[in-house]
Design a protein around this motif. Structure first.
Motif, PDB file in Angstrom:
ATOM      1  N   ASP A  97       0.861  -1.179   0.000  1.00 13.02           N
ATOM      2  CA  ASP A  97       0.000   0.000   0.000  1.00 13.02           C
ATOM      3  C   ASP A  97       0.897   1.228   0.000  1.00 13.02           C
ATOM      4  O   ASP A  97       1.498   1.576   1.016  1.00 13.02           O
ATOM      5  CB  ASP A  97      -0.898  -0.017   1.245  1.00 13.02           C
ATOM      6  CG  ASP A  97      -1.707   1.265   1.392  1.00 13.02           C
ATOM      7  OD1 ASP A  97      -1.877   1.975   0.386  1.00 13.02           O
ATOM      8  OD2 ASP A  97      -2.155   1.552   2.521  1.00 13.02           O
ATOM      9  N   GLU A  98       1.007   1.868  -1.144  1.00  9.11           N
ATOM     10  CA  GLU A  98       1.918   2.992  -1.318  1.00  9.11           C
ATOM     11  C   GLU A  98       1.313   3.958  -2.330  1.00  9.11           C
ATOM     12  O   GLU A  98       0.405   3.602  -3.071  1.00  9.11           O
ATOM     13  CB  GLU A  98       3.262   2.491  -1.832  1.00  9.11           C
ATOM     14  CG  GLU A  98       3.167   1.777  -3.176  1.00  9.11           C
ATOM     15  CD  GLU A  98       4.479   1.159  -3.621  1.00  9.11           C
ATOM     16  OE1 GLU A  98       5.499   1.433  -2.983  1.00  9.11           O
ATOM     17  OE2 GLU A  98       4.455   0.388  -4.605  1.00  9.11           O
ATOM     18  N   PRO A  99       1.799   5.202  -2.363  1.00 11.84           N
ATOM     19  CA  PRO A  99       1.289   6.147  -3.357  1.00 11.84           C
ATOM     20  C   PRO A  99       1.488   5.608  -4.769  1.00 11.84           C
ATOM     21  O   PRO A  99       2.513   4.999  -5.076  1.00 11.84           O
ATOM     22  CB  PRO A  99       2.124   7.405  -3.110  1.00 11.84           C
ATOM     23  CG  PRO A  99       2.564   7.291  -1.692  1.00 11.84           C
ATOM     24  CD  PRO A  99       2.778   5.829  -1.451  1.00 11.84           C
ATOM     25  N   ARG A 124      -6.017   8.106  -3.534  1.00 13.38           N
ATOM     26  CA  ARG A 124      -5.547   8.162  -2.158  1.00 13.38           C
ATOM     27  C   ARG A 124      -6.459   7.306  -1.300  1.00 13.38           C
ATOM     28  O   ARG A 124      -7.626   7.077  -1.640  1.00 13.38           O
ATOM     29  CB  ARG A 124      -5.552   9.600  -1.649  1.00 13.38           C
ATOM     30  CG  ARG A 124      -6.951  10.183  -1.570  1.00 13.38           C
ATOM     31  CD  ARG A 124      -6.935  11.623  -1.120  1.00 13.38           C
ATOM     32  NE  ARG A 124      -8.299  12.122  -1.004  1.00 13.38           N
ATOM     33  CZ  ARG A 124      -8.607  13.382  -0.774  1.00 13.38           C
ATOM     34  NH1 ARG A 124      -7.647  14.275  -0.666  1.00 13.38           N
ATOM     35  NH2 ARG A 124      -9.870  13.760  -0.659  1.00 13.38           N
ATOM     36  N   ASN A 125      -5.954   6.860  -0.202  1.00 13.84           N
ATOM     37  CA  ASN A 125      -6.756   6.108   0.743  1.00 13.84           C
ATOM     38  C   ASN A 125      -7.597   7.063   1.569  1.00 13.84           C
ATOM     39  O   ASN A 125      -7.267   8.245   1.730  1.00 13.84           O
ATOM     40  CB  ASN A 125      -5.871   5.266   1.665  1.00 13.84           C
ATOM     41  CG  ASN A 125      -5.206   4.123   0.926  1.00 13.84           C
ATOM     42  OD1 ASN A 125      -5.768   3.586  -0.028  1.00 13.84           O
ATOM     43  ND2 ASN A 125      -4.003   3.760   1.337  1.00 13.84           N
ATOM     44  N   HIS A 165      -3.349   7.999   4.497  1.00 18.58           N
ATOM     45  CA  HIS A 165      -2.080   7.360   4.842  1.00 18.58           C
ATOM     46  C   HIS A 165      -1.909   6.076   4.036  1.00 18.58           C
ATOM     47  O   HIS A 165      -2.875   5.514   3.526  1.00 18.58           O
ATOM     48  CB  HIS A 165      -2.017   7.034   6.341  1.00 18.58           C
ATOM     49  CG  HIS A 165      -2.049   8.245   7.221  1.00 18.58           C
ATOM     50  ND1 HIS A 165      -0.982   9.078   7.388  1.00 18.58           N
ATOM     51  CD2 HIS A 165      -3.061   8.767   7.971  1.00 18.58           C
ATOM     52  CE1 HIS A 165      -1.312  10.062   8.217  1.00 18.58           C
ATOM     53  NE2 HIS A 165      -2.581   9.892   8.575  1.00 18.58           N
ATOM     54  N   ASN A 166      -0.677   5.619   3.944  1.00 16.70           N
ATOM     55  CA  ASN A 166      -0.359   4.331   3.335  1.00 16.70           C
ATOM     56  C   ASN A 166       0.269   3.430   4.371  1.00 16.70           C
ATOM     57  O   ASN A 166       0.965   3.890   5.280  1.00 16.70           O
ATOM     58  CB  ASN A 166       0.599   4.518   2.155  1.00 16.70           C
ATOM     59  CG  ASN A 166      -0.018   5.382   1.067  1.00 16.70           C
ATOM     60  OD1 ASN A 166       0.367   6.533   0.900  1.00 16.70           O
ATOM     61  ND2 ASN A 166      -0.970   4.846   0.331  1.00 16.70           N
ATOM     62  N   SER A 167       0.036   2.144   4.261  1.00 14.28           N
ATOM     63  CA  SER A 167       0.400   1.207   5.318  1.00 14.28           C
ATOM     64  C   SER A 167       1.451   0.196   4.931  1.00 14.28           C
ATOM     65  O   SER A 167       1.681  -0.774   5.647  1.00 14.28           O
ATOM     66  CB  SER A 167      -0.849   0.464   5.801  1.00 14.28           C
ATOM     67  OG  SER A 167      -1.818   1.384   6.229  1.00 14.28           O
ATOM     68  N   LEU A 174      -8.834  -0.229   0.638  1.00  9.10           N
ATOM     69  CA  LEU A 174      -7.685   0.599   0.288  1.00  9.10           C
ATOM     70  C   LEU A 174      -7.722   0.901  -1.209  1.00  9.10           C
ATOM     71  O   LEU A 174      -7.595   0.013  -2.044  1.00  9.10           O
ATOM     72  CB  LEU A 174      -6.385  -0.117   0.657  1.00  9.10           C
ATOM     73  CG  LEU A 174      -6.223  -0.486   2.145  1.00  9.10           C
ATOM     74  CD1 LEU A 174      -4.842  -1.071   2.386  1.00  9.10           C
ATOM     75  CD2 LEU A 174      -6.458   0.730   3.030  1.00  9.10           C
ATOM     76  N   THR A 187      -5.602   2.626  -3.099  1.00  7.88           N
ATOM     77  CA  THR A 187      -4.329   2.485  -3.821  1.00  7.88           C
ATOM     78  C   THR A 187      -4.104   1.045  -4.248  1.00  7.88           C
ATOM     79  O   THR A 187      -3.601   0.782  -5.349  1.00  7.88           O
ATOM     80  CB  THR A 187      -3.168   2.957  -2.950  1.00  7.88           C
ATOM     81  OG1 THR A 187      -3.196   2.238  -1.705  1.00  7.88           O
ATOM     82  CG2 THR A 187      -3.260   4.444  -2.657  1.00  7.88           C
ATOM     83  N   ALA A 244      -7.341   2.563   6.203  1.00  3.69           N
ATOM     84  CA  ALA A 244      -6.200   1.686   6.351  1.00  3.69           C
ATOM     85  C   ALA A 244      -5.730   1.729   7.792  1.00  3.69           C
ATOM     86  O   ALA A 244      -6.138   2.574   8.580  1.00  3.69           O
ATOM     87  CB  ALA A 244      -5.081   2.154   5.427  1.00  3.69           C
ATOM     88  N   ALA A 292       6.676   1.783   5.280  1.00  2.00           N
ATOM     89  CA  ALA A 292       5.385   2.122   5.865  1.00  2.00           C
ATOM     90  C   ALA A 292       5.560   3.086   7.023  1.00  2.00           C
ATOM     91  O   ALA A 292       6.617   3.152   7.643  1.00  2.00           O
ATOM     92  CB  ALA A 292       4.681   0.853   6.358  1.00  2.00           C
TER      93      ALA A 292
END
Length: 710
Positions: A381-383, A392-393, A397-399, A412, A414, A651, A694
């Motif tokens: 889970d990233e940009p 975007r989530n 944020h991304n996990s 999620l 992304t 997330a 993360a």
């Protein structure tokens, strides 16, 4: 000189004379042909008694699954009134407004035709017809209403023939007893009973004016549909009666149509949404158009009442709601197309096309699972940016590393976008079409977040096909049709079309269980195994919940018809609650059925606060209708409020409470799944290392090695 001029003019005179002779000859031949046609038609006309007994349409009686009659459709008739039994005010009102020269023309009124053509020319559109009462009778009894020259010519021939065979009184008697007055009522007696609650032999002047005014446009001037329009039209009739000398001005003023009391309309229940959807299918199922029909359907009256109550009790103020429930073979057990059929017959379950939000991720994950992914597969889970679009989530944020189960449970965006890029957006669109989505599907990257409009019945069908282990489920409402006691149609269920392999459907069901048990669909829990998915569109315009349990698949949609936002509407709130309110009693008499896979919780357990419970809608706002990216608004640093949050769970975030003891977790699973407590691994629970990419994970982010057995 005079002789020369006479010689010069003579050829033109000869030509003119010849032309006149030809025209006269053609006129004589045409008149002869017309006379022959009229008398041939006259010889073929039925007798007066035969015309009195001929039907005006097909009667259809619709039965529910338990055999009870839902509704009887088709023409309704009152008592046949002879000419002398028809009130004089009714006869005069009809002649005054429909054909003031009825007593003097031979069936066709040349003056009336010229007058109507002149009026239509002056208005620039067709506002007045030239048909006489006799022509209208010919059209209603023998012809269709198509506005074509051939039909108008046949109508004129038949009108002339009717006038040669029957008296004016007989023609008016036939007309008043057979003409359509709207609401299924044929004849003045049926219309009088429908609109005023008594027979036509007791019609007052005002009531007769209302009924006479209906013939021009029954749907527009129906008292039950638009009382003001009906009374306004009655005023036109009264003025025509005064103009033609049937009543005095004083009598017309005393009639007072505004003071009329209409008979109360019988209550219409929401099952009419179902019959409006099912009955048009008869045109493709059977050829019988004359004999009375008995139509046996799949609708369950008890479930229908429960569905109606569930929608009414949970739909937000000012919004509409719809529900469709399918049995395992596709039989429609309940269908609600809106909160009130009387005020709106628009069926939002079968006609409305709305964005499904995250509910569309069903097809994203089906395509990923078919491509080889498994619920336990780890993705990052990233940009991500795809063709200029950066989803975007909901949590902003991304996990890092998460499993597909976690990504699906907390929706999620992304991860859904990355899966779409991997398997191909066209592949996802094909998967949606394979599962029964009939509306147009775009293949822009944002499509993974549900930007294509869909119908509720199609989405419900797709979830039912997953519940059927990948076998296609086709909704149907008619089981059999009988005519004169003989069965002329019987529905046969086709279970031969496999959409995806059983293991793909089982894995999808695994993910859908997680959503209901710990994700965004927790309000849909009913005390037995449930699999489902929420959906919320941007600005809170649409809320969805679709799921299945014990062989019953139900889809719920809520929103406004004008697509304006509905404060507090999220798929995980009102729609999920309506789903549960319907499914609890609907499945009460069905045995509890376990899914092929048991409930497996996602990796992270979030604090059940308002934000983690509802999250926010998908960010489909940031693409236009063609999928092109739009400027994104900066994230609001303030925590979301009830007016801003959606249903899609976030997330894993910055903080979370200490981990729930395993025994309590097992009890939770037992309570929502309806099965015995599973065996637990008594071994230690190791921590999961936080990925370098993360954000710092809270201590509660631990891999659930001690899970229920699968």
């Amino acid at each position: 000189m005079a002789r020369k001029r006479s010689a010069t003019r003579s050829p033109w005179r000869r030509r003119l004379g010849l032309t006149l002779k030809i025209l006269i000859g053609l006129a004589v031949i045409g008149l002869g042909a017309l006379v022959i046609a009229v008398y041939v038609a006259r010889s073929q006309l039925p007798s007066f008694e035969e015309l009195k007994s001929s039907p005006n349409g097909q009667m259809i009686r619709v039965h529910a699954a338990d055999g009870s009659v839902i509704v009887s459709l088709g023409p309704s008739y009152g008592e046949w009134l002879t000419y002398n039994s028809i009130p004089t005010v009714m006869r005069d009102a009809t002649v005054a407004v429909e054909d003031s020269r009825f007593r003097s023309h031979p069936g066709v009124d040349p003056l009336g035709i010229v007058r109507s053509l002149w009026v239509n020319y002056q208005r620039g559109r067709r506002v007045q017809g030239g048909s006489t009462i006799t022509q209208q009778l010919a059209r209603n009894v023998f012809l269709s209403s198509q506005k074509k020259f051939g039909r108008k010519f046949r109508e004129a021939i038949l009108a002339l023939a009717l006038e040669r065979k029957f008296s004016k009184d007989q023609i008016l008697e036939l007309y008043l007893n057979k003409v359509y007055y709207g609401g299924g009522a044929y004849g003045i007696d049926a219309a009088s009973r429908k609109f005023f609650g008594h027979g036509a032999d007791r019609l007052s002047l005002a009531e007769a004016a209302v009924i006479a005014g209906l013939v021009k446009a029954p749907s527009n001037y129906s008292p039950t549909a638009d009382a003001d329009a009906a009374k306004g039209r009655a005023g036109v009739v009264l003025r025509q009666m005064v103009r033609n000398g049937y009543v005095t001005q004083s009598q017309a003023e005393q009639a007072d149509p505004e003071g009329l009391k209409l008979a109360p309309e019988p209550p219409q229940n929401s099952a009419r949404y179902f019959t409006d959807w099912a009955l048009p299918q008869l045109d493709t199922l059977i050829d019988e158009t004359q004999a009375p029909l008995e139509v046996w359907t799949t609708i369950d009256p008890k479930m229908q009442r429960q569905a109606d109550a569930a929608i009414r009790a949970n739909v937000p103020a000012g919004a509409q709601g719809a529900l469709v429930s399918l049995d395992r073979d596709g039989a429609v057990r309940a269908m609600v197309g809106g909160t009130d059929y009387v005020s709106s017959i628009y069926n939002r379950a079968t006609q409305a096309q709305r964005q499904p939000g995250s509910a569309f991720k069903l097809f994203v994950y089906l395509a990923a699972l078919e491509a080889g992914h498994k619920p336990e597969d780890v993705v990052v889970d990233e940009p991500v940016t795809i063709d200029g679009w950066s989803p975007r989530n909901d949590s902003r944020h991304n996990s890092g590393n998460v499993t597909l189960r976690t990504a699906f449970a907390y929706s999620l965006n992304t991860v859904a976008a990355k899966l779409g890029q991997e398997v191909g957006f066209a592949t996802i669109a094909d998967m949606a079409r394979r599962f029964g989505i009939t509306t147009q599907i775009n293949t822009h990257p944002a499509m993974v977040l549900g930007t294509s409009d869909v119908r509720l019945i199609d989405m419900t069908r797709a979830f039912a096909s997953v519940a059927a282990k990948g076998v296609a489920v086709v909704p149907y409402g008619i089981t059999r049709v009988t005519a004169n006691g003989e069965t002329i149609y019987t529905h046969e269920v086709d279970r031969s079309r496999v959409l995806v392999a059983p293991y793909v459907a089982a894995a999808m069901t695994d993910l859908l269980q997680t959503t209901v048990n710990t994700g965004t669909g927790r309000e849909a829990q009913i005390g037995r195994p449930v699999a489902g998915k929420t959906g919320t569109t941007t600005s809170l315009k649409d809320g969805w919940f679709l799921g299945f349990s014990s062989g019953l698949t139900t889809g719920v949609w809520m929103g406004r018809d004008d697509a304006k936002p509905v404060r507090g509407l999220h798929g995980g709130t009102a729609p999920a609650r309506a789903f549960a309110a319907f499914m609890r009693p609907a499945t009460a008499d069905r045995p509890i059925e376990q899914f092929d896979t048991q409930v497996t919780l996602p990796e992270w357990q979030l604090e059940p606060d308002e934000e983690s419970y509802y999250g926010a809608p998908d960010n489909a706002t940031f693409v236009d209708e063609n999928g092109n990216p739009l400027p994104q608004q900066p994230a609001d640093p303030a925590p979301p409020t009830g007016a801003d949050i959606g249903d899609e769970g976030p997330a894993p975030e910055r903080t979370a409470p200490a981990r729930t003891p395993q025994q309590q977790l097992d009890d939770l699973i037992d309570s929502v799944s309806g099965r015995d407590q599973p065996q637990r691994d008594p071994g230690p629970v190791p921590r999961r290392d936080t990925p370098a990419t993360a954000p710092a994970a809270p201590a509660a982010r631990q891999l659930q090695d001690a899970r229920p057995t699968q």
